[in-house]
Motif scaffolding. Structure first.
Motif, PDB file in Angstrom:
ATOM      1  N   GLU A   1       4.012   6.815   3.436  1.00 53.40           N
ATOM      2  CA  GLU A   1       3.431   7.377   2.224  1.00 53.40           C
ATOM      3  C   GLU A   1       3.638   8.887   2.181  1.00 53.40           C
ATOM      4  O   GLU A   1       4.015   9.446   1.153  1.00 53.40           O
ATOM      5  CB  GLU A   1       1.940   7.037   2.185  1.00 53.40           C
ATOM      6  CG  GLU A   1       1.248   7.389   0.905  1.00 53.40           C
ATOM      7  CD  GLU A   1      -0.201   6.959   0.924  1.00 53.40           C
ATOM      8  OE1 GLU A   1      -0.604   6.266  -0.019  1.00 53.40           O
ATOM      9  OE2 GLU A   1      -0.924   7.311   1.882  1.00 53.40           O
TER      10      GLU A   1
ATOM     11  N   GLU B   1      10.001   4.592  -4.850  1.00 47.44           N
ATOM     12  CA  GLU B   1      10.020   3.791  -3.632  1.00 47.44           C
ATOM     13  C   GLU B   1      11.286   2.957  -3.517  1.00 47.44           C
ATOM     14  O   GLU B   1      11.857   2.818  -2.436  1.00 47.44           O
ATOM     15  CB  GLU B   1       8.799   2.881  -3.591  1.00 47.44           C
ATOM     16  CG  GLU B   1       8.686   2.091  -2.320  1.00 47.44           C
ATOM     17  CD  GLU B   1       7.420   1.279  -2.248  1.00 47.44           C
ATOM     18  OE1 GLU B   1       7.454   0.288  -1.524  1.00 47.44           O
ATOM     19  OE2 GLU B   1       6.438   1.618  -2.905  1.00 47.44           O
TER      20      GLU B   1
ATOM     21  N   ASP C   1       4.724  -1.282  -0.094  1.00 52.70           N
ATOM     22  CA  ASP C   1       4.003  -2.504  -0.442  1.00 52.70           C
ATOM     23  C   ASP C   1       4.008  -3.492   0.722  1.00 52.70           C
ATOM     24  O   ASP C   1       2.978  -4.090   1.039  1.00 52.70           O
ATOM     25  CB  ASP C   1       4.616  -3.162  -1.682  1.00 52.70           C
ATOM     26  CG  ASP C   1       4.406  -2.340  -2.940  1.00 52.70           C
ATOM     27  OD1 ASP C   1       3.434  -1.561  -2.996  1.00 52.70           O
ATOM     28  OD2 ASP C   1       5.221  -2.486  -3.864  1.00 52.70           O
TER      29      ASP C   1
ATOM     30  N   TRP D   1       1.721  -2.217   3.552  1.00 51.42           N
ATOM     31  CA  TRP D   1       0.315  -2.384   3.198  1.00 51.42           C
ATOM     32  C   TRP D   1      -0.097  -3.855   3.274  1.00 51.42           C
ATOM     33  O   TRP D   1      -1.180  -4.175   3.756  1.00 51.42           O
ATOM     34  CB  TRP D   1       0.022  -1.820   1.810  1.00 51.42           C
ATOM     35  CG  TRP D   1      -1.424  -2.001   1.483  1.00 51.42           C
ATOM     36  CD1 TRP D   1      -1.971  -2.924   0.661  1.00 51.42           C
ATOM     37  CD2 TRP D   1      -2.511  -1.251   2.025  1.00 51.42           C
ATOM     38  NE1 TRP D   1      -3.332  -2.799   0.649  1.00 51.42           N
ATOM     39  CE2 TRP D   1      -3.695  -1.783   1.477  1.00 51.42           C
ATOM     40  CE3 TRP D   1      -2.588  -0.186   2.925  1.00 51.42           C
ATOM     41  CZ2 TRP D   1      -4.951  -1.271   1.805  1.00 51.42           C
ATOM     42  CZ3 TRP D   1      -3.847   0.308   3.243  1.00 51.42           C
ATOM     43  CH2 TRP D   1      -4.999  -0.228   2.692  1.00 51.42           C
ATOM     44  N   LYS D   2       0.774  -4.752   2.823  1.00 45.44           N
ATOM     45  CA  LYS D   2       0.462  -6.174   2.851  1.00 45.44           C
ATOM     46  C   LYS D   2       0.281  -6.649   4.294  1.00 45.44           C
ATOM     47  O   LYS D   2      -0.653  -7.391   4.594  1.00 45.44           O
ATOM     48  CB  LYS D   2       1.565  -6.974   2.156  1.00 45.44           C
ATOM     49  CG  LYS D   2       1.257  -8.439   2.030  1.00 45.44           C
ATOM     50  CD  LYS D   2       2.313  -9.158   1.217  1.00 45.44           C
ATOM     51  CE  LYS D   2       1.957 -10.620   1.064  1.00 45.44           C
ATOM     52  NZ  LYS D   2       2.925 -11.341   0.256  1.00 45.44           N
TER      53      LYS D   2
END
Length: 47
Positions: free
Chosen positions: A25, A36, A3, A6-7
């Motif tokens: 990933e 995760e 997360d 990706w952010k």
């Protein structure tokens, strides 16, 4: 960790960050049954 990566990518558009996201990933899928959060704990164990 996914997360966060990706952010960072979505805010910066940095290609290297995207490639890191894809590597993480892929590694996540190579360890079946682990979430995760469990993978993050491997990186930063809670003492």
């Amino acid at each position: 960790m996914l997360d966060f990566t990706w952010k960072v990518f979505s805010q910066t558009g940095n290609i290297d960050t995207y490639l890191l996201f894809k590597e993480l990933e892929k590694a996540n899928h190579e360890i079946p049954g682990m979430k995760e959060e469990e993978l993050a704990e491997l990186d930063y164990p809670i003492s």
